[in-house]
Design an enzyme around this catalytic site. Sequence first.
Site, PDB file in Angstrom:
ATOM      1  N   SER A  96      -1.495 -14.416   2.596  1.00 57.69           N
ATOM      2  CA  SER A  96      -2.309 -13.795   3.659  1.00 57.69           C
ATOM      3  C   SER A  96      -3.699 -14.407   3.550  1.00 57.69           C
ATOM      4  O   SER A  96      -4.530 -13.932   2.792  1.00 57.69           O
ATOM      5  CB  SER A  96      -2.364 -12.279   3.474  1.00 57.69           C
ATOM      6  N   LYS A 171      -1.631 -11.041  10.784  1.00 60.70           N
ATOM      7  CA  LYS A 171      -1.295 -10.351   9.522  1.00 60.70           C
ATOM      8  C   LYS A 171      -2.449  -9.428   9.091  1.00 60.70           C
ATOM      9  O   LYS A 171      -2.235  -8.271   8.719  1.00 60.70           O
ATOM     10  CB  LYS A 171      -1.006 -11.398   8.442  1.00 60.70           C
ATOM     11  N   LYS A 240      -8.755  -7.128   0.897  1.00 60.93           N
ATOM     12  CA  LYS A 240      -9.017  -8.502   1.354  1.00 60.93           C
ATOM     13  C   LYS A 240      -8.554  -8.658   2.802  1.00 60.93           C
ATOM     14  O   LYS A 240      -9.280  -9.194   3.648  1.00 60.93           O
ATOM     15  CB  LYS A 240      -8.242  -9.494   0.464  1.00 60.93           C
TER      16      LYS A 240
HETATM   17  P1  NAD Z   1       0.449 -11.563  -7.052  1.00 61.75           P
HETATM   18  O1  NAD Z   1      -0.924 -11.375  -7.603  1.00 61.75           O
HETATM   19  O2  NAD Z   1       1.557 -10.704  -7.561  1.00 61.75           O
HETATM   20  O3  NAD Z   1       0.915 -13.095  -7.271  1.00 61.75           O
HETATM   21  C1  NAD Z   1       0.074 -14.194  -7.132  1.00 61.75           C
HETATM   22  C2  NAD Z   1       0.650 -15.327  -7.998  1.00 61.75           C
HETATM   23  O4  NAD Z   1      -0.121 -16.506  -7.771  1.00 61.75           O
HETATM   24  C3  NAD Z   1       0.563 -15.030  -9.508  1.00 61.75           C
HETATM   25  O5  NAD Z   1       1.825 -15.267 -10.108  1.00 61.75           O
HETATM   26  C4  NAD Z   1      -0.500 -16.005 -10.010  1.00 61.75           C
HETATM   27  O6  NAD Z   1      -0.258 -16.452 -11.339  1.00 61.75           O
HETATM   28  C5  NAD Z   1      -0.335 -17.132  -9.015  1.00 61.75           C
HETATM   29  N1  NAD Z   1      -1.512 -17.981  -8.888  1.00 61.75           N
HETATM   30  C6  NAD Z   1      -2.805 -17.591  -8.703  1.00 61.75           C
HETATM   31  N2  NAD Z   1      -3.586 -18.679  -8.562  1.00 61.75           N
HETATM   32  C7  NAD Z   1      -2.772 -19.767  -8.649  1.00 61.75           C
HETATM   33  C8  NAD Z   1      -2.990 -21.162  -8.569  1.00 61.75           C
HETATM   34  N3  NAD Z   1      -4.220 -21.671  -8.380  1.00 61.75           N
HETATM   35  N4  NAD Z   1      -1.927 -21.995  -8.714  1.00 61.75           N
HETATM   36  C9  NAD Z   1      -0.677 -21.484  -8.915  1.00 61.75           C
HETATM   37  N5  NAD Z   1      -0.403 -20.169  -8.999  1.00 61.75           N
HETATM   38  C10 NAD Z   1      -1.448 -19.321  -8.867  1.00 61.75           C
HETATM   39  O7  NAD Z   1       0.303 -11.443  -5.477  1.00 61.75           O
HETATM   40  P2  NAD Z   1       1.434 -11.023  -4.406  1.00 61.75           P
HETATM   41  O8  NAD Z   1       1.450  -9.537  -4.303  1.00 61.75           O
HETATM   42  O9  NAD Z   1       2.687 -11.770  -4.690  1.00 61.75           O
HETATM   43  O10 NAD Z   1       0.735 -11.561  -3.072  1.00 61.75           O
HETATM   44  C11 NAD Z   1       0.743 -12.936  -2.703  1.00 61.75           C
HETATM   45  C12 NAD Z   1       0.250 -13.037  -1.263  1.00 61.75           C
HETATM   46  O11 NAD Z   1       1.123 -12.278  -0.413  1.00 61.75           O
HETATM   47  C13 NAD Z   1      -1.159 -12.446  -1.050  1.00 61.75           C
HETATM   48  O12 NAD Z   1      -1.854 -13.222  -0.120  1.00 61.75           O
HETATM   49  C14 NAD Z   1      -0.880 -11.053  -0.509  1.00 61.75           C
HETATM   50  O13 NAD Z   1      -1.964 -10.549   0.269  1.00 61.75           O
HETATM   51  C15 NAD Z   1       0.386 -11.295   0.308  1.00 61.75           C
HETATM   52  N6  NAD Z   1       1.296 -10.153   0.512  1.00 61.75           N
HETATM   53  C16 NAD Z   1       1.622  -9.322  -0.529  1.00 61.75           C
HETATM   54  C17 NAD Z   1       2.519  -8.261  -0.305  1.00 61.75           C
HETATM   55  C18 NAD Z   1       2.946  -7.313  -1.414  1.00 61.75           C
HETATM   56  O14 NAD Z   1       3.597  -6.290  -1.104  1.00 61.75           O
HETATM   57  N7  NAD Z   1       2.641  -7.591  -2.684  1.00 61.75           N
HETATM   58  C19 NAD Z   1       3.080  -8.083   0.967  1.00 61.75           C
HETATM   59  C20 NAD Z   1       2.750  -8.969   1.995  1.00 61.75           C
HETATM   60  C21 NAD Z   1       1.850 -10.014   1.744  1.00 61.75           C
END
Ligand code: NAD
Length: 288
Positions: A96, A171, A240
């Site tokens: 997102s 989104k 965010k």
């Molecule tokens: P999360 O924090 O669980 O996962 C993020 C992952 O990215 C982690 O494993 C971290 O180690 C990795 N990471 C961070 N920086 C990195 C880099 N520079 N290189 C490689 N890996 C890196 O987050 P999430 O909940 O999986 O969310 C991911 C995206 O999806 C976000 O933008 C969030 O807003 C969106 N989103 C989340 C949900 C939800 O229910 N969790 C639903 C819809 C959308």
Amino acid sequence: MSTTLFIGLGRMGAPMATLHAQALATAVFDLSSEAVASVSEAGGATPVTDLKSIPGDVDTVILMLPSSRQVEETLSGEEGLLHRLGEGALIIDMSSSEPTSTRSLAQRAQEHGIDYVDAPVSGGVPKAKTGELSILVGGSAEAVERAMPHLEVMGSTIIHVGDEGAGDAAKAINNLVSASNIAVACEALTVAQNFGIDPAKMAEVLNSATGRSQASELKITKYILPHDFTSGFAYDLMLKDMTIARGLAESLETPVTATAFDKLSTGRAQLGDAPDHTEISRLYGLGQ
Ligand code: NAD
């Protein structure tokens, strides 16, 4: 043979990359080596431990990172993938992200002969696991068509919203509504409780009447009333998204969502480390 590199294996990325790897040749990378090992094992993906040495046949990159900051770090700069992927590659950013950052990255990708699509998702961890996400897509018709075989593995509803950045804007706006709905439902339970109505009874009323929403049906019932804050979507990620959407609303008269955003952003300090987004309820004294 062509391989897709999936970067970002967190709560959402891990199940999405696993499904992708089960359908199409996939290599996976995350800063966490445990996440790389676990998704490689579950989905049969090729582990990548350093982005400086990615498989030579990578022609597509999917990103599922926390925010635009990490997306820019991964793609930009001399070491960034924009410089290292060949002409004709495709980048699909499913994080997102901020629409303005996406537009600028898409422009730079185009200068390198790389197609760019933003494809953020809705549906949370449960739908990520079953491949039933709603995916909101921005990009040219040609680039979106190229992205489709990848997106269809992870989503059951795919909406091409508009040009680059439009998926991200949609989104953020969706999550502004979602968070505001949770806040409204929490306020309703507080008002009911003050009158002597059990919050669980009031939730039953909302869910059988016109006040219902996904917030009342799922968030209130499954997470907030049982005080079980395990939805898997962080409060800070929700904030965010709201910040992005409020930025888009800047010059418009939108007092309802402005108030919800103010409540969530000023309340953040009360919630300690890494709260779940359903802990909005604690700002109302529910779920303490
Ligand atoms: P999360 O924090 O669980 O996962 C993020 C992952 O990215 C982690 O494993 C971290 O180690 C990795 N990471 C961070 N920086 C990195 C880099 N520079 N290189 C490689 N890996 C890196 O987050 P999430 O909940 O999986 O969310 C991911 C995206 O999806 C976000 O933008 C969030 O807003 C969106 N989103 C989340 C949900 C939800 O229910 N969790 C639903 C819809 C959308």
